[in-house]
Design a protein around this motif. Structure first.
Motif, PDB file in Angstrom:
ATOM      1  N   LYS A  56       0.862  -1.184   0.000  1.00 25.23           N
ATOM      2  CA  LYS A  56       0.000   0.000   0.000  1.00 25.23           C
ATOM      3  C   LYS A  56       0.891   1.223   0.000  1.00 25.23           C
ATOM      4  N   TRP A  80      -2.158  -7.263   9.472  1.00 23.90           N
ATOM      5  CA  TRP A  80      -3.285  -7.089   8.550  1.00 23.90           C
ATOM      6  C   TRP A  80      -4.021  -8.427   8.366  1.00 23.90           C
ATOM      7  N   ARG A  84      -7.843  -8.897   9.267  1.00 25.58           N
ATOM      8  CA  ARG A  84      -8.803  -9.116   8.175  1.00 25.58           C
ATOM      9  C   ARG A  84      -9.583 -10.416   8.437  1.00 25.58           C
ATOM     10  N   THR A 253     -17.486   8.136   2.422  1.00 22.98           N
ATOM     11  CA  THR A 253     -17.604   7.426   1.149  1.00 22.98           C
ATOM     12  C   THR A 253     -19.074   7.163   0.800  1.00 22.98           C
ATOM     13  N   ARG A 316      -0.363   1.979  -4.801  1.00 19.73           N
ATOM     14  CA  ARG A 316       0.590   0.989  -4.312  1.00 19.73           C
ATOM     15  C   ARG A 316       2.004   1.457  -4.669  1.00 19.73           C
ATOM     16  N   PHE A 376     -14.669  -0.163  -5.112  1.00 16.10           N
ATOM     17  CA  PHE A 376     -14.237  -0.688  -3.810  1.00 16.10           C
ATOM     18  C   PHE A 376     -12.888  -1.394  -3.898  1.00 16.10           C
ATOM     19  N   ARG A 381      -7.221  -6.764  -0.533  1.00 18.07           N
ATOM     20  CA  ARG A 381      -7.397  -5.525   0.228  1.00 18.07           C
ATOM     21  C   ARG A 381      -8.623  -4.752  -0.232  1.00 18.07           C
ATOM     22  N   CYS A 383     -12.318  -3.279  -0.325  1.00 15.06           N
ATOM     23  CA  CYS A 383     -13.095  -2.700   0.775  1.00 15.06           C
ATOM     24  C   CYS A 383     -13.899  -3.774   1.508  1.00 15.06           C
TER      25      CYS A 383
HETATM   26  C1  HEM Z   1     -19.412   3.778  -1.084  1.00 15.64           C
HETATM   27  C2  HEM Z   1     -18.723   3.495  -0.003  1.00 15.64           C
HETATM   28  C3  HEM Z   1     -17.293   3.011   0.031  1.00 15.64           C
HETATM   29  C4  HEM Z   1     -16.314   3.091  -0.927  1.00 15.64           C
HETATM   30  C5  HEM Z   1     -16.416   3.707  -2.322  1.00 15.64           C
HETATM   31  C6  HEM Z   1     -15.126   2.464  -0.388  1.00 15.64           C
HETATM   32  C7  HEM Z   1     -13.936   2.305  -1.090  1.00 15.64           C
HETATM   33  C8  HEM Z   1     -12.826   1.654  -0.594  1.00 15.64           C
HETATM   34  C9  HEM Z   1     -11.598   1.461  -1.320  1.00 15.64           C
HETATM   35  C10 HEM Z   1     -11.332   1.946  -2.742  1.00 15.64           C
HETATM   36  C11 HEM Z   1     -10.735   0.785  -0.519  1.00 15.64           C
HETATM   37  C12 HEM Z   1      -9.277   0.490  -0.754  1.00 15.64           C
HETATM   38  C13 HEM Z   1      -8.940  -0.705  -1.575  1.00 15.64           C
HETATM   39  C14 HEM Z   1      -7.436  -0.829  -1.769  1.00 15.64           C
HETATM   40  O1  HEM Z   1      -6.595  -0.013  -1.373  1.00 15.64           O
HETATM   41  O2  HEM Z   1      -7.092  -1.843  -2.360  1.00 15.64           O
HETATM   42  C15 HEM Z   1     -11.416   0.561   0.733  1.00 15.64           C
HETATM   43  C16 HEM Z   1     -10.869  -0.110   1.805  1.00 15.64           C
HETATM   44  C17 HEM Z   1     -11.510  -0.245   3.013  1.00 15.64           C
HETATM   45  N1  HEM Z   1     -12.795   0.139   3.335  1.00 15.64           N
HETATM   46 FE1  HEM Z   1     -14.130   1.005   2.096  1.00 15.64          FE
HETATM   47  N2  HEM Z   1     -15.406   2.033   0.887  1.00 15.64           N
HETATM   48  C18 HEM Z   1     -16.714   2.339   1.175  1.00 15.64           C
HETATM   49  C19 HEM Z   1     -17.401   2.039   2.347  1.00 15.64           C
HETATM   50  C20 HEM Z   1     -16.856   1.431   3.441  1.00 15.64           C
HETATM   51  C21 HEM Z   1     -17.569   1.081   4.652  1.00 15.64           C
HETATM   52  C22 HEM Z   1     -19.073   1.305   4.874  1.00 15.64           C
HETATM   53  C23 HEM Z   1     -16.648   0.555   5.517  1.00 15.64           C
HETATM   54  C24 HEM Z   1     -16.828   0.018   6.921  1.00 15.64           C
HETATM   55  C25 HEM Z   1     -17.889   0.125   7.645  1.00 15.64           C
HETATM   56  C26 HEM Z   1     -15.370   0.544   4.834  1.00 15.64           C
HETATM   57  C27 HEM Z   1     -14.196   0.059   5.359  1.00 15.64           C
HETATM   58  C28 HEM Z   1     -13.020  -0.146   4.656  1.00 15.64           C
HETATM   59  C29 HEM Z   1     -11.842  -0.780   5.206  1.00 15.64           C
HETATM   60  C30 HEM Z   1     -11.674  -1.260   6.642  1.00 15.64           C
HETATM   61  C31 HEM Z   1     -10.895  -0.867   4.175  1.00 15.64           C
HETATM   62  C32 HEM Z   1      -9.489  -1.477   4.260  1.00 15.64           C
HETATM   63  C33 HEM Z   1      -9.543  -2.941   3.859  1.00 15.64           C
HETATM   64  C34 HEM Z   1      -8.175  -3.645   3.928  1.00 15.64           C
HETATM   65  O3  HEM Z   1      -7.157  -3.006   3.685  1.00 15.64           O
HETATM   66  O4  HEM Z   1      -8.179  -4.859   4.205  1.00 15.64           O
HETATM   67  N3  HEM Z   1     -15.534   1.079   3.583  1.00 15.64           N
HETATM   68  N4  HEM Z   1     -12.692   1.080   0.654  1.00 15.64           N
END
Ligand code: HEM
Length: 445
Positions: A56, A80, A84, A253, A316, A376, A381, A383
């Motif tokens: 990342k 992580w 996860r 988001t 990344r 997402f 990784r 979302c």
């Molecule tokens: C429309 C709403 C949302 C969008 C567009 C969005 C988008 C994203 C994106 C693009 C990533 C990063 C992927 C990457 O770097 O590979 C991400 C990671 C993440 N999102 Fe979301 N997200 C949304 C809603 C949420 C919600 C509702 C939650 C929790 C309640 C959340 C929790 C997380 C977490 C914890 C990660 C990190 C996952 C990891 O690294 O294992 N997101 N999200």
């Protein structure tokens, strides 16, 4: 210099025509190289097949680490993997569906609030949706509430105001101990919020010890969760940082996605009617069943996520010299996959700038290539809250469109900017008019 300024004020304005036409565009500064990658095979390579060759991006980590050092978004490696695995069941199908009634309740509250307005009253949609998204998240995480909702809302709003553009020091790669002037005061802003959070977690631990059947919300599930491989629980700091991660990761988001979906619907009478009629037809069925039937509404949400993805960059850092889409990528290059660019790419989508939710209706959506639609992200990784966010946006959009005609205030320029997420620069003012009379509304219940 101009590029650095744009990165700081509105990174969206950095894209050029080539980004939307070429599979890969290389560029950079003397101190940092970057590659903007839109080729689906290369995206798959970075995020799935060859993921160990990337980590990342350091920029992303620098920005977030000071705020939530143990959050799932920020950590890497073994920690992580453990987090996860431990957190995955909280976002599984059963848990997510179980939150639908709470989301329906939040949607009903905003409907009631707006019903008390005079026809034609103007509301600022982004602020309204931020409140809706925060209430929905707080409802999922703390079913017993988290102190004064307005105070929590104010704390998160001020927090986001401090993390919009990229700090030049982060772009330059200066170490963490060099203060970031754009972030001064953040800890102060968050102090009350942390205190409320620590108190809620401590209280829940007490009630769980006394009453094992205490509420099965996300907090309860998090405190009980164990890593399926080692049986380890999360530490106190991990629980707190991940509550913060979910609130900050989920609120801005999801509220941005809803704001753009409402804006797009206001531009299409046909789709507004399609969503409203669908909601009319399924209302009255249990929320979970209704959700499966809201296919047109969901298609609008997904098309809004395509045209206005809230997160415009998945970044990344290349850990070794490699090759992507026929170009050599040096070690240390920042690889950028921009959902905004990919979703509007001339080589990947037909009429990419046209609002056409039929792309996401069940039969047609099967033909969408996996690596061309990634609001997402994709891969390990991706979302964790994707399903939760789409469910919430679908429920809220259906409820609002069924009851109100929302029209953009004339003369308003709607210009997307990046302020942590992609949002309308000056907010989105819309007039709210009841779609059904009060008597019709009561009859339709
Ligand atoms: C429309 C709403 C949302 C969008 C567009 C969005 C988008 C994203 C994106 C693009 C990533 C990063 C992927 C990457 O770097 O590979 C991400 C990671 C993440 N999102 Fe979301 N997200 C949304 C809603 C949420 C919600 C509702 C939650 C929790 C309640 C959340 C929790 C997380 C977490 C914890 C990660 C990190 C996952 C990891 O690294 O294992 N997101 N999200």
């Amino acid at each position: 210099m101009a590029l650095l300024k744009a990165l700081r004020t509105n990174p969206l304005e950095c894209w050029t025509k080539a980004h939307f036409e070429e599979p890969i565009v290389l560029g950079g500064f003397p101190f940092m190289r970057y590659a903007v990658v839109s080729d689906p095979a290369a995206i798959r390579k970075i995020l799935i097949d060859d993921q160990s060759a990337y980590r990342k991006s350091t920029i992303e980590r620098r920005v977030l680490r000071s705020r939530m050092p143990n959050g799932l978004v920020t950590v890497d490696g073994k920690q992580w993997g453990r987090l996860r695995r431990t957190l995955a069941p909280l976002f599984g199908r059963i848990m997510t569906a179980g939150f639908a009634p709470a989301m329906g309740g939040v949607a009903a509250d905003v409907v009631e609030r707006w019903q008390n307005l005079a026809d034609g009253a103007v509301v600022e949609i982004k602020a309204e949706m931020s409140r809706v998204a925060l209430e929905a998240l707080v409802g999922c995480i703390f079913s017993e509430g988290l102190g004064d909702p307005k105070a929590v809302c104010d704390a998160t709003t001020r927090y986001y105001a401090t993390c919009g553009g990229l700090d030049p020091f982060d772009i330059l790669g200066l170490p963490d101990f060099v203060p970031r002037f754009t972030r001064l005061g953040v800890q102060q802003v968050l102090r009350d919020f942390y205190e409320a959070l620590n108190a809620a977690i401590a209280e829940r631990r007490r009630s769980l010890a006394a009453e094992p059947n205490a509420p099965r919300d996300m907090l309860g599930a998090m405190l009980a969760a164990k890593d399926p491989q080692t049986g380890e629980h999360m530490t106190e700091a991990e629980v707190r940082d991940n509550v913060i991660t979910f609130i900050f990761g989920g609120q801005e988001t999801t509220s941005s996605a809803l704001t753009w979906a409402i804006y797009l619907l206001s531009q299409s009478r046909e789709w507004r009617e399609r969503v409203a009629s669908e909601a009319d037809a399924v209302i009255g069925s249990p929320v979970q069943n209704a959700l499966g039937a809201l296919v047109q509404t969901r298609a609008v949400v997904e098309e809004a996520l395509r045209l206005y993805p809230p997160i415009i960059g998945i970044t990344r850092t290349a850990l070794r010299r490699t090759e992507l889409a026929g170009r050599t990528i040096d070690r240390g290059t920042m690889v950028v996959i921009s959902p905004y660019v990919v979703h509007r790419h001339r080589l990947l989508w037909r009429d990419p700038d046209v609002f056409d939710p039929t792309r996401f209706l069940p039969e047609r959506s099967k033909t969408i290539e996996r690596y061309t639609f990634l609001p997402f992200g994709v891969g390990p990784r991706m979302c964790i809250g994707a399903a939760l966010a789409v469910q919430e946006a679908t429920i809220v959009l259906a409820a609002l469109t069924r009851r109100f005609v929302l029209e953009s205030v004339p003369g308003q320029a709607v210009w997307p900017v990046i302020d942590f997420t992609m949002k309308p620069r000056d907010g989105l003012r819309m007039s709210v008019t009841a779609r059904l009379s009060r008597a019709e509304s009561r009859a339709a219940e």
